[in-house]
Enzyme design. Structure first.
Site, PDB file in Angstrom:
ATOM      1  N   MET A 141       0.048   6.210  12.650  1.00  0.00           N
ATOM      2  CA  MET A 141      -1.337   5.893  12.301  1.00  0.00           C
ATOM      3  C   MET A 141      -1.711   4.633  13.059  1.00  0.00           C
ATOM      4  SD  MET A 141      -1.441   6.782   8.221  1.00  0.00           S
ATOM      5  CE  MET A 141       0.312   6.835   7.856  1.00  0.00           C
TER       6      MET A 141
ATOM      7  N   MET B 224      -4.261  15.525   6.494  1.00  0.00           N
ATOM      8  CA  MET B 224      -4.353  14.433   5.522  1.00  0.00           C
ATOM      9  C   MET B 224      -5.256  14.873   4.369  1.00  0.00           C
ATOM     10  SD  MET B 224      -2.391  12.077   6.658  1.00  0.00           S
ATOM     11  CE  MET B 224      -2.815  10.890   5.366  1.00  0.00           C
TER      12      MET B 224
ATOM     13  N   ASP C 293       5.781   6.525   7.747  1.00  0.00           N
ATOM     14  CA  ASP C 293       4.388   6.214   8.047  1.00  0.00           C
ATOM     15  C   ASP C 293       4.291   4.887   8.793  1.00  0.00           C
ATOM     16  OD1 ASP C 293       2.884   8.397   6.792  1.00  0.00           O
ATOM     17  OD2 ASP C 293       3.713   7.634   4.925  1.00  0.00           O
TER      18      ASP C 293
ATOM     19  N   SER D  75       8.064  10.560   1.635  1.00  0.00           N
ATOM     20  CA  SER D  75       7.547   9.437   2.423  1.00  0.00           C
ATOM     21  C   SER D  75       8.159   8.141   1.927  1.00  0.00           C
ATOM     22  CB  SER D  75       6.029   9.365   2.295  1.00  0.00           C
ATOM     23  OG  SER D  75       5.549   8.154   2.850  1.00  0.00           O
TER      24      SER D  75
ATOM     25  N   HIS E 265      10.017  11.246   6.007  1.00  0.00           N
ATOM     26  CA  HIS E 265       8.703  10.957   6.576  1.00  0.00           C
ATOM     27  C   HIS E 265       8.489   9.456   6.649  1.00  0.00           C
ATOM     28  CE1 HIS E 265       4.573  11.955   7.701  1.00  0.00           C
ATOM     29  NE2 HIS E 265       4.184  10.967   6.910  1.00  0.00           N
TER      30      HIS E 265
ATOM     31  N   ASP F 120      -0.193  15.853   3.625  1.00  0.00           N
ATOM     32  CA  ASP F 120       0.175  14.505   3.183  1.00  0.00           C
ATOM     33  C   ASP F 120      -0.974  13.904   2.392  1.00  0.00           C
ATOM     34  OD1 ASP F 120       1.138  11.946   2.861  1.00  0.00           O
ATOM     35  OD2 ASP F 120       1.238  11.471   4.986  1.00  0.00           O
ATOM     36  N   GLY F 121      -0.681  13.531   1.142  1.00  0.00           N
ATOM     37  CA  GLY F 121      -1.670  12.818   0.348  1.00  0.00           C
ATOM     38  C   GLY F 121      -1.908  13.459  -1.003  1.00  0.00           C
TER      39      GLY F 121
ATOM     40  N   PHE G  67      -2.992   4.234   2.680  1.00  0.00           N
ATOM     41  CA  PHE G  67      -2.340   3.790   1.455  1.00  0.00           C
ATOM     42  C   PHE G  67      -1.773   4.967   0.675  1.00  0.00           C
ATOM     43  CE2 PHE G  67      -5.596   0.645   2.446  1.00  0.00           C
ATOM     44  CZ  PHE G  67      -4.872  -0.538   2.380  1.00  0.00           C
TER      45      PHE G  67
ATOM     46  N   HIS H  52       5.058   9.486  11.614  1.00  0.00           N
ATOM     47  CA  HIS H  52       3.604   9.661  11.598  1.00  0.00           C
ATOM     48  C   HIS H  52       2.959   8.369  12.091  1.00  0.00           C
ATOM     49  CE1 HIS H  52      -0.156  10.211   8.778  1.00  0.00           C
ATOM     50  NE2 HIS H  52      -0.489  10.190  10.062  1.00  0.00           N
TER      51      HIS H  52
ATOM     52  N   MET I 104       1.858   2.210  10.436  1.00  0.00           N
ATOM     53  CA  MET I 104       0.457   1.772  10.373  1.00  0.00           C
ATOM     54  C   MET I 104       0.292   0.437  11.080  1.00  0.00           C
ATOM     55  SD  MET I 104      -0.348   2.643   6.384  1.00  0.00           S
ATOM     56  CE  MET I 104       0.366   4.083   5.583  1.00  0.00           C
TER      57      MET I 104
END
Length: 221
Positions: free
Chosen positions: A72, A141, A39, A12, A37, A179-180, A147, A70, A41
């Protein structure tokens, strides 16, 4: 359950150095990443802001790896075409982001790219049971979205196992991505549960040697 595949690694860029992002993407490409990846947001669906299609477009020349985008964000549909045009190869969005997940999947697939759906920690696997015929990727997730650098939620392991059962029952080649909080300690747990794509931020970009970091996640002992 079928034999587990060696997981794909999707670093990511949320944890990369934004001041030299092109170089950061080239580095993971050359050192063995499978996907990149990204992200996205919006400060509305999640409490953070990252970037939009122009930023993605500026990164596209630095790698031929699949760009795994991704979203979000909410709403989703208005932004699908801009991200496709910017270079997305996959678009995943949250089942929680709106009431018309089926329509959103139709829109993504109409552009000829891979479509995926994401589940937040509080969302049960059954929430996506009616769209399994349309997804190529399911993203679980294992932290609350928004974050990087959060601790892995072990409560999500039964969800991954259930999703693996649901996917295997379809007979379709659907990737289960996680992810996470993915580290060399948690990676074997999610792979054993049925995941076959590992999204990792700080456990790749926070390390001195990206190749060694990715290999540590990929090759389970």
């Amino acid at each position: 359950m079928p034999a587990l595949r060696t997981p794909l690694i999707a670093p990511s860029i949320l944890s990369a150095n934004f001041a030299k992002m092109g170089e950061e993407i080239e580095a993971i490409d050359k050192q063995g990443a499978d996907w990149v990846h990204l992200d996205v947001m919006d400060g509305h669906f999640v409490p953070n802001l990252t970037f939009g299609p122009p930023f993605l477009k500026s990164l596209r020349p630095y790698s031929k790896l699949p760009f795994d985008v991704h979203l979000m964000i909410s709403p989703v549909d208005l932004f699908i075409e801009p991200f496709v045009k910017a270079g997305a190869d996959h678009i995943t969005f949250h089942i929680e982001a709106g009431p018309h997940a089926h329509r959103t999947l139709q829109t993504i697939k109409s552009f000829g790219i891979k479509s995926g759906i994401v589940l937040c920690p509080a969302t049960p696997p059954e929430a996506i049971s009616q769209v399994l015929d349309m997804v190529d990727i399911i993203l679980v997730m294992t932290v609350n979205p928004g974050f990087g650098g959060q601790a892995f939620l072990h409560s999500q392991l039964p969800k991954i196992r259930k999703l693996r059962q649901m996917v295997d029952a379809t007979g379709r080649d659907i990737r289960i991505s996680v992810d996470g909080g993915i580290t060399k300690e948690t990676a074997p747990l999610v792979v054993d549960a049925g995941a076959d794509v590992l999204i990792a931020g700080t456990s790749v970009y926070g390390q001195e040697n990206y190749k060694n970091a990715m290999d540590a996640l990929r090759y389970q002992k």
